[in-house]
Design an enzyme around this catalytic site. Sequence first.
Site, PDB file in Angstrom:
ATOM      1  N   TYR A 184      11.628   7.972  15.268  1.00 10.70           N
ATOM      2  CA  TYR A 184      11.463   7.977  13.803  1.00 10.70           C
ATOM      3  C   TYR A 184      12.566   8.811  13.136  1.00 10.70           C
ATOM      4  O   TYR A 184      13.211   8.371  12.176  1.00 10.70           O
ATOM      5  CB  TYR A 184      10.079   8.524  13.471  1.00 10.70           C
ATOM      6  N   GLY A 230       8.290   0.960   6.470  1.00 14.08           N
ATOM      7  CA  GLY A 230       8.605   1.882   7.554  1.00 14.08           C
ATOM      8  C   GLY A 230       7.400   2.067   8.442  1.00 14.08           C
ATOM      9  O   GLY A 230       6.260   1.845   8.016  1.00 14.08           O
ATOM     10  N   THR A 284      -0.930   9.671   2.216  1.00 16.01           N
ATOM     11  CA  THR A 284      -1.088   8.214   2.340  1.00 16.01           C
ATOM     12  C   THR A 284      -1.901   7.905   3.601  1.00 16.01           C
ATOM     13  O   THR A 284      -2.269   8.818   4.352  1.00 16.01           O
ATOM     14  CB  THR A 284       0.267   7.493   2.496  1.00 16.01           C
ATOM     15  N   ARG A 318       0.842  -1.208   0.000  1.00 20.32           N
ATOM     16  CA  ARG A 318       0.000   0.000   0.000  1.00 20.32           C
ATOM     17  C   ARG A 318       0.869   1.247   0.000  1.00 20.32           C
ATOM     18  O   ARG A 318       2.105   1.159   0.039  1.00 20.32           O
ATOM     19  CB  ARG A 318      -0.910  -0.006   1.214  1.00 20.32           C
ATOM     20  N   LEU A 333       9.566  12.112  23.963  1.00 16.83           N
ATOM     21  CA  LEU A 333      10.620  11.263  24.521  1.00 16.83           C
ATOM     22  C   LEU A 333      10.293  10.789  25.929  1.00 16.83           C
ATOM     23  O   LEU A 333      10.483   9.620  26.265  1.00 16.83           O
ATOM     24  CB  LEU A 333      11.956  12.024  24.508  1.00 16.83           C
TER      25      LEU A 333
HETATM   26  N1  LIG Z   1       3.646   9.224   3.983  1.00 18.17           N
HETATM   27  C1  LIG Z   1       4.539  10.174   4.245  1.00 18.17           C
HETATM   28  O1  LIG Z   1       4.226  11.340   4.304  1.00 18.17           O
HETATM   29  C2  LIG Z   1       5.969   9.790   4.469  1.00 18.17           C
HETATM   30  C3  LIG Z   1       6.840  10.814   4.739  1.00 18.17           C
HETATM   31  C4  LIG Z   1       8.180  10.492   4.943  1.00 18.17           C
HETATM   32  C5  LIG Z   1       8.596   9.191   4.828  1.00 18.17           C
HETATM   33  N2  LIG Z   1       7.726   8.210   4.586  1.00 18.17           N
HETATM   34  C6  LIG Z   1       8.235   6.842   4.527  1.00 18.17           C
HETATM   35  O2  LIG Z   1       7.791   6.198   3.353  1.00 18.17           O
HETATM   36  C7  LIG Z   1       7.665   4.822   3.603  1.00 18.17           C
HETATM   37  C8  LIG Z   1       6.281   4.366   3.205  1.00 18.17           C
HETATM   38  O3  LIG Z   1       5.344   5.110   3.920  1.00 18.17           O
HETATM   39  P1  LIG Z   1       3.765   5.026   3.707  1.00 18.17           P
HETATM   40  O4  LIG Z   1       3.238   6.337   3.980  1.00 18.17           O
HETATM   41  O5  LIG Z   1       3.496   4.413   2.421  1.00 18.17           O
HETATM   42  O6  LIG Z   1       3.365   4.053   4.915  1.00 18.17           O
HETATM   43  P2  LIG Z   1       2.352   2.853   4.994  1.00 18.17           P
HETATM   44  O7  LIG Z   1       2.190   2.591   6.429  1.00 18.17           O
HETATM   45  O8  LIG Z   1       1.153   3.153   4.175  1.00 18.17           O
HETATM   46  O9  LIG Z   1       3.143   1.683   4.304  1.00 18.17           O
HETATM   47  C9  LIG Z   1       4.250   1.084   4.905  1.00 18.17           C
HETATM   48  C10 LIG Z   1       4.299  -0.353   4.480  1.00 18.17           C
HETATM   49  O10 LIG Z   1       5.417  -0.974   5.101  1.00 18.17           O
HETATM   50  C11 LIG Z   1       5.003  -2.226   5.612  1.00 18.17           C
HETATM   51  N3  LIG Z   1       5.785  -2.635   6.740  1.00 18.17           N
HETATM   52  C12 LIG Z   1       5.810  -2.070   7.968  1.00 18.17           C
HETATM   53  N4  LIG Z   1       6.615  -2.766   8.788  1.00 18.17           N
HETATM   54  C13 LIG Z   1       7.067  -3.833   8.085  1.00 18.17           C
HETATM   55  C14 LIG Z   1       7.915  -4.908   8.389  1.00 18.17           C
HETATM   56  N5  LIG Z   1       8.463  -5.014   9.591  1.00 18.17           N
HETATM   57  N6  LIG Z   1       8.197  -5.798   7.430  1.00 18.17           N
HETATM   58  C15 LIG Z   1       7.669  -5.665   6.196  1.00 18.17           C
HETATM   59  N7  LIG Z   1       6.839  -4.660   5.847  1.00 18.17           N
HETATM   60  C16 LIG Z   1       6.556  -3.747   6.787  1.00 18.17           C
HETATM   61  C17 LIG Z   1       3.583  -1.978   6.017  1.00 18.17           C
HETATM   62  O11 LIG Z   1       2.884  -3.205   6.161  1.00 18.17           O
HETATM   63  C18 LIG Z   1       3.066  -1.130   4.919  1.00 18.17           C
HETATM   64  O12 LIG Z   1       2.568  -1.910   3.860  1.00 18.17           O
HETATM   65  C19 LIG Z   1       8.005   4.636   5.048  1.00 18.17           C
HETATM   66  O13 LIG Z   1       9.354   4.258   5.165  1.00 18.17           O
HETATM   67  C20 LIG Z   1       7.796   5.977   5.652  1.00 18.17           C
HETATM   68  O14 LIG Z   1       8.552   6.187   6.804  1.00 18.17           O
HETATM   69  C21 LIG Z   1       6.411   8.487   4.413  1.00 18.17           C
END
Ligand SMILES: NC(=O)c1ccc[n+]([C@@H]2O[C@H](COP(=O)([O-])OP(=O)(O)OC[C@H]3O[C@@H](n4cnc5c(N)ncnc54)[C@H](O)[C@@H]3O)[C@@H](O)[C@H]2O)c1
Lengths: 425, 466
Positions: free
Chosen positions: B372, B309, B407, B236, B316
């Site tokens: 984070y 992620g 998202t 996703r 904290l």
């Molecule tokens: N959405 C934002 O605004 C944003 C901003 C900065 C960074 N990010 C980073 O982008 C990445 C994706 O974010 P997103 O918004 O799509 O999040 P999301 O939660 O929609 O998707 C994250 C996906 O990672 C999978 N996941 C989590 N832990 C896992 C594990 N231990 N093993 C395997 N899969 C695992 C989840 O099941 C999920 O499908 C992340 O690393 C997040 O930190 C997102």
Amino acid sequence: MPATVRRVAIVGGNRIPFARSNGAYATASNSDMLAAALDGLIDRFGLEGKVIGEVAAGAVLKHSRDFNMTREVVLGSRLDNASAAVDLQQACGTGLQAINYVANKIALGQIDSGIGGGVDTTSDAPLAIGDKLRKKLVAVNAQRTTADKVKALAKIRPGDIRLDIPANREPRTGLSMGDHQAITAKEWGITREAQDELTAASHRNLAAAYDRGFFDDLITPFRGLERDGNLRPDSTVEKLAKLKPVFGGPDGTMTAGNSTPLSDGASVVLLASEEWAEANDLPVLAYLTDVQTAAVGYVDGEEGLLMAPAYAVPRLLDRHGLTLQDFDYYEIHEAFAAQVLSTLKAWEDPTFCKVKLGRDAPLGSIDRDKLNVNGSSLAAAHPFAATGGRIIATLAKLLDERGGGRGLVSICAAGGQGVTAIVER
Amino acid sequence: MTDRYRSFVNSAIGRQIAPRLGLPQPPVLQRHRVGDPVVDGPVLVGAAPGGRLAGAIARTLAAVGAETWTTEAGDLRQTAADAGLAPKIYADGAAGDQRFKALVLDATGIADVDALGELHAFFHPVARRLQGCGRIIVLGTTPELLDGSARIAQRALEGFTRSTGKEIKRGVTSQLVYVAPDAEDRIASTLRFLLSPRSAFVSGQVVRIMPSDRDPELNWSEPLKGKVALVTGASRGIGEAIAQTLARDGAHVVGLDIAPLADELAAVTGRIGGSAITLDVTDDDAGAVLAERLKADHGGVDVVVHNAGITRDKTLGNMKREVWDQVLAVNLRAPEAITRALLDAGTINRDGRIVGVASIAGIAGNFGQTNYATSKAGVIGLVDALAADVAARDITINAVAPGFIETQMTAKVPLGIREAGRRLSSLGQGGLPVDVAETIAWYASPASAGVNGNVVRVCGQSLLGA
Ligand SMILES: NC(=O)c1ccc[n+]([C@@H]2O[C@H](COP(=O)([O-])OP(=O)(O)OC[C@H]3O[C@@H](n4cnc5c(N)ncnc54)[C@H](O)[C@@H]3O)[C@@H](O)[C@H]2O)c1
């Protein structure tokens, strides 16, 4: 088939002064003006009663009834009636192309003498009626009885009554020639200042040429006009700078000053084999060495509408082993100052010369002191088909005065075409 | 997930009301669709005297068929001719109503403070001639590879591109590309990406390009054809978009997610003809399992994207150790461990690409995100630590640092913070998952061999940490 091609002599030319649209020649027809120019030529070279191999001329804006305009003018002239005539048309290239047509026949020995030229009026322009009305009138005409004619006439609605005024527009783009050139000017980075300088020089040069009597044996006055009606001897860059842009939007660079106005006029040039000229005791001012026509696609913006001469000239140069610098005079028709400047810049530009012309090095720049030394269309104006004759006669005389040399002619035309020529003495 | 405010201000009434209330007016960003040209409007190219990139810029513009314009500076015209281009000429006072989609300056010739005036000379006359969603791209020389005045002047370029990004609205982006000496012929993939709507949400960034002798034949419409790409967290959000985008570019995508999301994952990989692996990246043997599976099923892997992620926000004082550990484990320990395992096992093929997903929180820090932000700053550290090593094996490692992306993760953020996250940026809105994905696809391209050790933010030039 002739064993060799003959040299084509330019004996001389004649034109009437060019008038601004709806000015001195407002009521003159194309035929009137062409007849006047021809009449002056007949006088100047004693052609009365002589048979000329062929007279070729044309007009860009022409009434349908004038389908045989040139022949009709010949029949009404003092030339022998056995002089053949033809009407030709290639937009603003008409005059030079008519001269080329005659010259080729002379070169091949098909004729020994010929007259080429052109005429145009934007005042007595051929107005057409709208297509709906025309079709209904055609239907009226097709009826036999008066009653049926009246019935057919009754079908005409007020909304059908519309005039089709001939517009200076490209049918495929809907843009006027000035709109097209404004795009080209922008794409070549042609500034307003450069255009106005070229314009001022054109007026200055034409006025000076009149003052020293250069045109005395090239022009016959007509309807009270002795000089070109568009000429502004006191034109300056400062005055031109005050004009508002007319093409290219409010920030455009093209004005009514640095674009040619609509105008009326006619010109003719007498060409002959050397033998015919000698036998008739006529001078030879210069020779028409070669002519090259080129065309470019412009409809989707692939090239500027008026850039075809930039392609034609290098072909001429190659055919004669010449460089762009091997000329004593350059006669580049000033449809718009920006057209001349875009063309010159293209020849100087490595990208154009390499990518568009496939040459390793640019053609280079020309000595601007040799450009349109007696003025050109910005000052004289530009009755479309009459410009070719004006330029050839002017250049031939310049070369004769100089006692020898070589001149380059370039004329752009609607439809993405261009006609260019080399004249030598 | 939908940005109602942006929809409102771009509606007929909104366009009238918003300016009167002094509300920001985020533009609708142009995004790439399959079949679109790289750049759909005129591109003006300039060069500071003494530059070395005009030829490479011209070759790229010729290859993408851009309507190119140049100033008449120096030997730009000759350079363009050598590249087979016949550009139009831009001259002050002759350009009328001309507008440009992109302004590109070769600034490598700028060797001292005075020469910085070339920035003003080129951009000032055309600053108001940029179309909406236009592009400003300045190319310089990597300052760290220079000495003295040239280094100072080249470093100064960054202040310029970051400011133009903030100043020129309407979806315009502004970037600086530092090109190392001898890396001239490596700029094509970066220039294409930054010119195109693929980089819609990337602005105010600095990209560094290094020399590389890897110069693969490339089909630009399917650059990843024949490549295998592993995407973690692919079921996703951003991961799904990455999987789709890499598949669009021709890759066979191996999607990975945790077992509870197996169905969602299968739906994603099924749609794009990829394959799925259910695995928790924090498992101790995750690296070994992946090395084995990828070797067995695909003979190795070409692109590895560490997207999985999580966030577990607490201040904290309120944060339990296990919450700290969870976040660090998924976001940092797993990418490091898996990368090392795959490299050690030789699973990552030559010309391989490793991509980390950091976050602007890792750059700027964020309230309630000590765990984070630490993990995401660590992802940047991972790139720094491995870049030189992997380069020796003709592999690159880079990271994206997303800002506010629409998202499920950000949908959970409280409204006030969510609105701030969207608006406090030059582009005035959140990005889309595809914006992150397109940036990763640029890193992944075989043509990006010179792009190594970069961290590019996909954040609409968010004010946070910038
Ligand atoms: N959405 C934002 O605004 C944003 C901003 C900065 C960074 N990010 C980073 O982008 C990445 C994706 O974010 P997103 O918004 O799509 O999040 P999301 O939660 O929609 O998707 C994250 C996906 O990672 C999978 N996941 C989590 N832990 C896992 C594990 N231990 N093993 C395997 N899969 C695992 C989840 O099941 C999920 O499908 C992340 O690393 C997040 O930190 C997102």
